[in-house]
Write an enzyme that holds these catalytic residues in place. Sequence first.
Site, short mmCIF file in Angstrom:
data_model
loop_
_atom_site.label_atom_id
_atom_site.label_comp_id
_atom_site.label_asym_id
_atom_site.label_seq_id
_atom_site.Cartn_x
_atom_site.Cartn_y
_atom_site.Cartn_z
N LYS A 1 0.81 -1.23 0.00
CA LYS A 1 0.00 0.00 0.00
C LYS A 1 0.84 1.28 0.00
CE LYS A 1 -4.20 -1.77 2.21
NZ LYS A 1 -5.22 -1.53 3.21
N ASP B 1 -9.96 2.87 1.84
CA ASP B 1 -10.15 2.46 3.24
C ASP B 1 -10.79 3.61 4.04
OD1 ASP B 1 -9.10 -0.11 2.99
OD2 ASP B 1 -7.05 0.55 3.38
P1 NAP Z 1 -0.62 -2.65 11.03
O1 NAP Z 1 -0.35 -1.56 10.06
O2 NAP Z 1 0.39 -3.74 11.21
O3 NAP Z 1 -0.88 -1.97 12.48
C1 NAP Z 1 -1.11 -2.76 13.61
C2 NAP Z 1 -1.57 -1.88 14.77
O4 NAP Z 1 -1.94 -2.75 15.86
C3 NAP Z 1 -0.49 -0.95 15.29
O5 NAP Z 1 -1.11 0.23 15.76
C4 NAP Z 1 0.09 -1.78 16.45
O6 NAP Z 1 0.72 -0.98 17.44
C5 NAP Z 1 -1.17 -2.39 17.01
N1 NAP Z 1 -0.91 -3.59 17.79
C6 NAP Z 1 -0.50 -4.81 17.34
N2 NAP Z 1 -0.41 -5.68 18.36
C7 NAP Z 1 -0.76 -5.00 19.48
C8 NAP Z 1 -0.86 -5.36 20.86
N3 NAP Z 1 -0.58 -6.61 21.27
N4 NAP Z 1 -1.28 -4.42 21.72
C9 NAP Z 1 -1.58 -3.17 21.32
N5 NAP Z 1 -1.49 -2.76 20.02
C10 NAP Z 1 -1.09 -3.68 19.11
O7 NAP Z 1 -1.98 -3.39 10.70
P2 NAP Z 1 -3.28 -2.78 9.99
O8 NAP Z 1 -3.21 -3.05 8.55
O9 NAP Z 1 -3.48 -1.38 10.45
O10 NAP Z 1 -4.43 -3.75 10.58
C11 NAP Z 1 -4.87 -3.64 11.92
C12 NAP Z 1 -6.15 -4.47 12.07
O11 NAP Z 1 -7.17 -3.90 11.25
C13 NAP Z 1 -6.02 -5.93 11.62
O12 NAP Z 1 -6.80 -6.74 12.45
C14 NAP Z 1 -6.59 -5.92 10.21
O13 NAP Z 1 -7.15 -7.18 9.84
C15 NAP Z 1 -7.68 -4.89 10.37
N6 NAP Z 1 -8.04 -4.23 9.11
C16 NAP Z 1 -9.33 -4.25 8.74
C17 NAP Z 1 -9.73 -3.62 7.59
C18 NAP Z 1 -11.18 -3.65 7.20
O14 NAP Z 1 -11.49 -3.28 6.07
N7 NAP Z 1 -12.06 -4.05 8.10
C19 NAP Z 1 -8.79 -2.95 6.80
C20 NAP Z 1 -7.45 -2.93 7.21
C21 NAP Z 1 -7.08 -3.59 8.37
P3 NAP Z 1 2.29 -0.58 17.28
O15 NAP Z 1 2.33 0.58 16.33
O16 NAP Z 1 2.70 -0.22 18.66
O17 NAP Z 1 3.00 -1.80 16.75
#
Ligand code: NAP
Length: 281
Positions: free
Chosen positions: A65, A106
């Site tokens: 992305k 998004d």
């Molecule tokens: P990402 O860029 O890897 O970001 C992950 C986020 O989660 C970061 O803020 C990270 O914090 C935090 N995190 C991870 N493990 C954690 C923990 N144990 N405790 C507290 N915070 C934690 O991932 P992403 O793409 O944003 O995706 C995040 C979630 O959204 C996923 O579940 C994904 O499936 C979902 N999602 C859904 C959609 C939809 O259309 N519904 C779209 C995109 C993503 P740090 O910065 O401190 O590492």
Amino acid sequence: MDVYGLLGNPVGHSLSPPMHEAAYDELGMDARYVTFEPEPDDLGAAVEGARALGIEGLNVTIPFKRDALDHVDPDDLAARIGAVNTIDFSDADDDPETPPAGYNTDVAGVRRAFAHHDVTLAEKQAVVVGAGGAGRAAAFALADAGAAVHVANRTVERAEDLVTDLSIDGNSAGDRGATAGGLDALDGKVREADVLVNATSVGMEEDRSPVPAGALHADLAVLDAVYSPLDTRLLREARECGAITVDGAWMLLYQGVEAFERWTGRDAPVAAMNAALRKRL
Ligand code: NAP
């Protein structure tokens, strides 16, 4: 036949093909939606190849992305967020020198998921937990809709960087005082909030919530970006105290709806796309 698709790595479990193909079936379109898994270094060649093959549009997912920005002409929103999830080749077909248009749907996914549940965002106090890709999309959606946004993240610097990006010229979010913090201050922030988005992956692998249950209240609307499982602990606890709950499939649905509408210029058959998506969740 029109071909659309998804660039990502891996893409094996993507829900986009059934969701988009349900739209083509519903509207009687002669179209297919195909997944592609280029190696990380081959993103530019993949985008060029897609154009050369006459592909109409591509979605882009992890890990591409951010890097996709280098291969498209991003609109203002995608440039500010720093991520592209939708490429439209329609204006770039004839001139190989013209990069295809890039968008971030998004953001619309978050905005339209709330709208579907009659949740208004203007003038609201909003908390976004998470500052990764989903957190950035949620924060921009809420700020652009006129909410005052607080971003809470495990790594505080990431939340601070996001708030800085929210506040740069061209976005009035800075005027409403977007703020950043860690997870320790979350309880107080959520108690005062009207809108809450979980944009962390907490709740996917284990039955955990990133938000203390005691902070949730009946005047809150809660979107959990996590869609596997669909009914997360956060949503269950929010529902139990009378909050409006919006599961992650709504966000996923509406980013796809927005991409479909940009590519085709037609209203998406939302109900058919939603049914196809939920059948697989
Ligand atoms: P990402 O860029 O890897 O970001 C992950 C986020 O989660 C970061 O803020 C990270 O914090 C935090 N995190 C991870 N493990 C954690 C923990 N144990 N405790 C507290 N915070 C934690 O991932 P992403 O793409 O944003 O995706 C995040 C979630 O959204 C996923 O579940 C994904 O499936 C979902 N999602 C859904 C959609 C939809 O259309 N519904 C779209 C995109 C993503 P740090 O910065 O401190 O590492």
